[in-house]
Design an enzyme around this catalytic site. Structure first.
Site, PDB file in Angstrom:
ATOM      1  N   ASN A  74       0.872  -1.173   0.000  1.00 11.94           N
ATOM      2  CA  ASN A  74       0.000   0.000   0.000  1.00 11.94           C
ATOM      3  C   ASN A  74       0.913   1.228   0.000  1.00 11.94           C
ATOM      4  O   ASN A  74       1.438   1.624   1.044  1.00 11.94           O
ATOM      5  CB  ASN A  74      -0.894  -0.039   1.245  1.00 11.94           C
ATOM      6  N   LYS A 104       3.285   0.755   3.117  1.00  7.27           N
ATOM      7  CA  LYS A 104       2.997  -0.320   4.074  1.00  7.27           C
ATOM      8  C   LYS A 104       3.097  -1.649   3.340  1.00  7.27           C
ATOM      9  O   LYS A 104       2.731  -1.730   2.166  1.00  7.27           O
ATOM     10  CB  LYS A 104       1.585  -0.174   4.633  1.00  7.27           C
ATOM     11  N   ARG A 124      -2.458  -2.063  -3.558  1.00  5.89           N
ATOM     12  CA  ARG A 124      -3.669  -1.270  -3.382  1.00  5.89           C
ATOM     13  C   ARG A 124      -3.566  -0.047  -4.290  1.00  5.89           C
ATOM     14  O   ARG A 124      -2.575   0.687  -4.239  1.00  5.89           O
ATOM     15  CB  ARG A 124      -3.771  -0.824  -1.927  1.00  5.89           C
ATOM     16  N   HIS A 149     -12.914   2.651  -0.200  1.00  5.18           N
ATOM     17  CA  HIS A 149     -12.928   1.565   0.791  1.00  5.18           C
ATOM     18  C   HIS A 149     -13.553   0.297   0.187  1.00  5.18           C
ATOM     19  O   HIS A 149     -14.066  -0.549   0.912  1.00  5.18           O
ATOM     20  CB  HIS A 149     -13.748   1.926   2.062  1.00  5.18           C
ATOM     21  N   ASN A 163     -10.870   6.320  10.537  1.00  5.59           N
ATOM     22  CA  ASN A 163     -10.474   7.711  10.448  1.00  5.59           C
ATOM     23  C   ASN A 163     -11.170   8.316   9.220  1.00  5.59           C
ATOM     24  O   ASN A 163     -11.715   9.400   9.264  1.00  5.59           O
ATOM     25  CB  ASN A 163      -8.959   7.759  10.355  1.00  5.59           C
ATOM     26  N   GLY A 164     -11.144   7.556   8.125  1.00  5.96           N
ATOM     27  CA  GLY A 164     -12.036   7.841   6.987  1.00  5.96           C
ATOM     28  C   GLY A 164     -13.230   6.913   7.112  1.00  5.96           C
ATOM     29  O   GLY A 164     -13.055   5.766   7.530  1.00  5.96           O
ATOM     30  N   ARG A 171     -12.323  14.900   7.685  1.00  8.76           N
ATOM     31  CA  ARG A 171     -13.032  15.333   6.466  1.00  8.76           C
ATOM     32  C   ARG A 171     -14.460  15.724   6.812  1.00  8.76           C
ATOM     33  O   ARG A 171     -15.107  15.071   7.643  1.00  8.76           O
ATOM     34  CB  ARG A 171     -13.074  14.209   5.434  1.00  8.76           C
ATOM     35  N   ARG A 230     -11.840   8.256  20.644  1.00  8.19           N
ATOM     36  CA  ARG A 230     -11.611   8.009  22.078  1.00  8.19           C
ATOM     37  C   ARG A 230     -11.423   9.331  22.811  1.00  8.19           C
ATOM     38  O   ARG A 230     -11.929   9.511  23.921  1.00  8.19           O
ATOM     39  CB  ARG A 230     -10.368   7.120  22.268  1.00  8.19           C
ATOM     40  N   GLY A 285     -15.925   1.505  13.998  1.00  8.19           N
ATOM     41  CA  GLY A 285     -17.006   0.523  13.886  1.00  8.19           C
ATOM     42  C   GLY A 285     -16.738  -0.734  14.700  1.00  8.19           C
ATOM     43  O   GLY A 285     -17.651  -1.314  15.292  1.00  8.19           O
ATOM     44  N   GLU A 286     -15.462  -1.145  14.758  1.00  7.26           N
ATOM     45  CA  GLU A 286     -15.128  -2.373  15.479  1.00  7.26           C
ATOM     46  C   GLU A 286     -14.998  -2.152  16.980  1.00  7.26           C
ATOM     47  O   GLU A 286     -15.259  -3.054  17.776  1.00  7.26           O
ATOM     48  CB  GLU A 286     -13.807  -2.950  14.948  1.00  7.26           C
ATOM     49  N   ASN A 287     -14.543  -0.940  17.348  1.00 10.73           N
ATOM     50  CA  ASN A 287     -14.222  -0.693  18.762  1.00 10.73           C
ATOM     51  C   ASN A 287     -15.179   0.233  19.496  1.00 10.73           C
ATOM     52  O   ASN A 287     -15.262   0.187  20.716  1.00 10.73           O
ATOM     53  CB  ASN A 287     -12.812  -0.094  18.867  1.00 10.73           C
ATOM     54  N   GLU A 293      -8.427  -5.554   4.870  1.00  7.91           N
ATOM     55  CA  GLU A 293      -8.225  -5.167   3.467  1.00  7.91           C
ATOM     56  C   GLU A 293      -7.019  -5.865   2.853  1.00  7.91           C
ATOM     57  O   GLU A 293      -7.040  -6.242   1.689  1.00  7.91           O
ATOM     58  CB  GLU A 293      -8.056  -3.638   3.374  1.00  7.91           C
TER      59      GLU A 293
HETATM   60  P1  ADP Z   1      -8.006   4.425   9.054  1.00  7.02           P
HETATM   61  O1  ADP Z   1      -9.173   5.025   8.351  1.00  7.02           O
HETATM   62  O2  ADP Z   1      -6.858   5.353   9.238  1.00  7.02           O
HETATM   63  O3  ADP Z   1      -7.623   3.040   8.550  1.00  7.02           O
HETATM   64  P2  ADP Z   1      -8.932   2.976  11.387  1.00  7.02           P
HETATM   65  O4  ADP Z   1      -9.947   2.148  10.720  1.00  7.02           O
HETATM   66  O5  ADP Z   1      -7.702   2.286  11.888  1.00  7.02           O
HETATM   67  O6  ADP Z   1      -8.517   4.231  10.527  1.00  7.02           O
HETATM   68  O7  ADP Z   1      -9.637   3.718  12.616  1.00  7.02           O
HETATM   69  C1  ADP Z   1      -8.912   4.570  13.450  1.00  7.02           C
HETATM   70  C2  ADP Z   1      -9.861   5.237  14.412  1.00  7.02           C
HETATM   71  O8  ADP Z   1     -10.520   4.253  15.208  1.00  7.02           O
HETATM   72  C3  ADP Z   1      -9.169   6.128  15.421  1.00  7.02           C
HETATM   73  O9  ADP Z   1      -9.006   7.438  14.918  1.00  7.02           O
HETATM   74  C4  ADP Z   1     -10.135   6.123  16.585  1.00  7.02           C
HETATM   75  O10 ADP Z   1     -10.982   7.258  16.454  1.00  7.02           O
HETATM   76  C5  ADP Z   1     -10.993   4.899  16.391  1.00  7.02           C
HETATM   77  N1  ADP Z   1     -10.957   4.004  17.561  1.00  7.02           N
HETATM   78  C6  ADP Z   1     -10.024   3.098  17.877  1.00  7.02           C
HETATM   79  N2  ADP Z   1     -10.352   2.486  19.045  1.00  7.02           N
HETATM   80  C7  ADP Z   1     -11.522   3.037  19.482  1.00  7.02           C
HETATM   81  C8  ADP Z   1     -12.376   2.848  20.618  1.00  7.02           C
HETATM   82  N3  ADP Z   1     -12.099   1.954  21.551  1.00  7.02           N
HETATM   83  N4  ADP Z   1     -13.481   3.608  20.702  1.00  7.02           N
HETATM   84  C9  ADP Z   1     -13.789   4.502  19.751  1.00  7.02           C
HETATM   85  N5  ADP Z   1     -13.029   4.716  18.665  1.00  7.02           N
HETATM   86  C10 ADP Z   1     -11.907   4.005  18.524  1.00  7.02           C
END
Ligand code: ADP
Length: 396
Positions: free
Chosen positions: A7, A14, A89, A178, A207-208, A237, A281, A329-331, A380
């Protein structure tokens, strides 16, 4: 099989060396500060090595990656011949690519032709491709496009309501991004549902961030547009915005259009609204301490995401599954809960205990929710490796 996934960004690159069947990553890392000085961070399992290596261009970065992969101490393979193929990518495939493809001269020309659509990323992606071709000319290279999954959208979704000549002459339309992640989640969702025939809204919130409506495995609509600036608000953004805002700000502050777009891309979103951070966070932390701007940024984000779910439910005449993926979305259980709070009218109900999940695949809806709601971690790189292996095996 060993697939090297690359990437390449404008000053970083990366990489992951992985087995596309098992998903096992034998080594991964990052080249930074290309064109400045050069730093390689390489990880094998828990072991991390950082090396300062001169990287006057992407070629030296790729050479450094290959060197460390075969290094007797830090490497994981004996020779670069053990790399079966490289998957790249590529951000923008324009209207030319609706799938991944093996790279040849024609493909390189077509990626070049898409530079006006992806001016920041496509040149960097091409540098990564050319650097790999130079140092491993016999190894097949595959391009995996961020836009490809969305090429199944119907014209009513991808066309902008502007004069047709700009579409016909200049390819101005919604593309979406994405795509590799949305495709990965759509495939996993189909495995979980036991069928391809269902209506899915996937929320890729990182982040995006982008949202996709997927029916019977095919993308019907997506929130990003010609560029990744459109859609829901993001870390930095702005997301969807009235184009007249650009005119107003350029006139009032004597900004160029480019300066204004840099502000909308890099200083806006939840960072711009909160004035605190692009990281969710930090926003949750700020909001819990009474910072109203942080709370408003979080409210705005959840509100706009929920609006897209509602819109896509209308577009598909229903929704069977809602999925959350990527960093937030995951966290972000609080973000997921805030979005789902708006969606009771669709019969969406999540279980607060099940929703207390971070970075793991889980069903978070209640048994009587009309829509299954899942957290599905995206991957990805694995999707790129799988597409690469599939194409290279088919060409044998
Ligand atoms: P990118 O778009 O750069 O690939 P990621 O998918 O890795 O980004 O997401 C990064 C973002 O995930 C961080 O900026 C943060 O806001 C969010 N994040 C990570 N852990 C948590 C958490 N426990 N709760 C809420 N948001 C989180």
């Amino acid at each position: 099989m060993n697939i090297l996934v690359i990437n390449a960004g404008s000053s970083s690159l990366k990489y992951q060396l992985m087995d596309p069947e098992t998903g096992v990553v034998s080594a991964k890392g990052l080249c930074e500060r290309i064109y400045i000085d050069g730093r390689l961070t390489h990880k094998v399992g828990d072991k991390k090595v950082v090396k300062e290596i001169a990287m006057p261009s992407h070629s030296e970065a790729i050479a450094a990656v290959l060197d460390i992969l075969v290094d007797p101490v830090d490497g994981v393979i004996k020779s670069t011949d053990e790399i079966d193929a490289v998957g790249h990518r590529v951000l923008h495939g324009g209207m030319k690519f609706s799938d991944s493809c093996i790279i040849d001269d024609q493909v390189i020309k077509a990626i070049e032709a898409c530079i006006p659509l992806g001016p920041l990323h496509n040149p960097a992606n091409l540098m990564g491709i050319r650097a790999c071709q130079a140092v491993m000319p016999k190894t097949p290279q595959v391009a995996v496009f961020d836009t490809a999954f969305h090429m199944t959208m119907p014209p009513k979704a991808y066309r902008y309501a502007i004069p047709t000549e700009y579409f016909e002459n200049d390819d101005i339309r919604r593309y979406g991004f994405h795509g590799t992640s949305h495709k990965f989640i759509a495939r996993r969702a189909a495995e979980l549902m036991g069928t391809k025939n269902f209506k899915l809204v996937n929320c890729h919130l990182g982040n995006g961030s982008s949202m996709s409506a997927v029916m019977d495995g095919k993308c019907q609509d997506t929130s990003m547009g010609l560029s990744p600036l459109a859609g829901v608000p993001m870390g930095t953004r702005c997301g969807d915005i009235d184009a007249c805002v650009v005119q107003f700000l350029c006139n009032k502050y004597n900004m160029s259009v480019d300066e204004c777009l840099t502000m909308l891309n890099k200083k806006s979103g939840v960072l711009g609204m909160s004035g605190v951070s692009s990281d969710f966070r930090d926003l949750e932390d700020g909001a819990s301490k009474g910072n109203e701007a942080c709370q408003l940024a979080l409210d705005k984000f959840a509100y706009e995401c929920a609006k897209y779910v509602g819109a896509y439910a209308a577009a598909m005449n229903g929704i069977d599954m809602l999925t959350f993926t990527a960093g937030v979305g995951e966290n972000g259980s609080a973000v997921r809960a805030a979005i789902c709070d708006y969606l009771g009218f669709l019969g969406i109900q999540i279980d607060p205990e099940k929703n207390d999940v971070h970075g793991k695949e889980a069903l978070i809806s209640t048994p009587d929710s009309k829509v299954q709601v899942w957290v599905i971690p995206t991957n990805e790189e694995l999707m790129i490796a799988q597409d690469t292996a599939e194409l290279v095996n088919a060409a044998k």
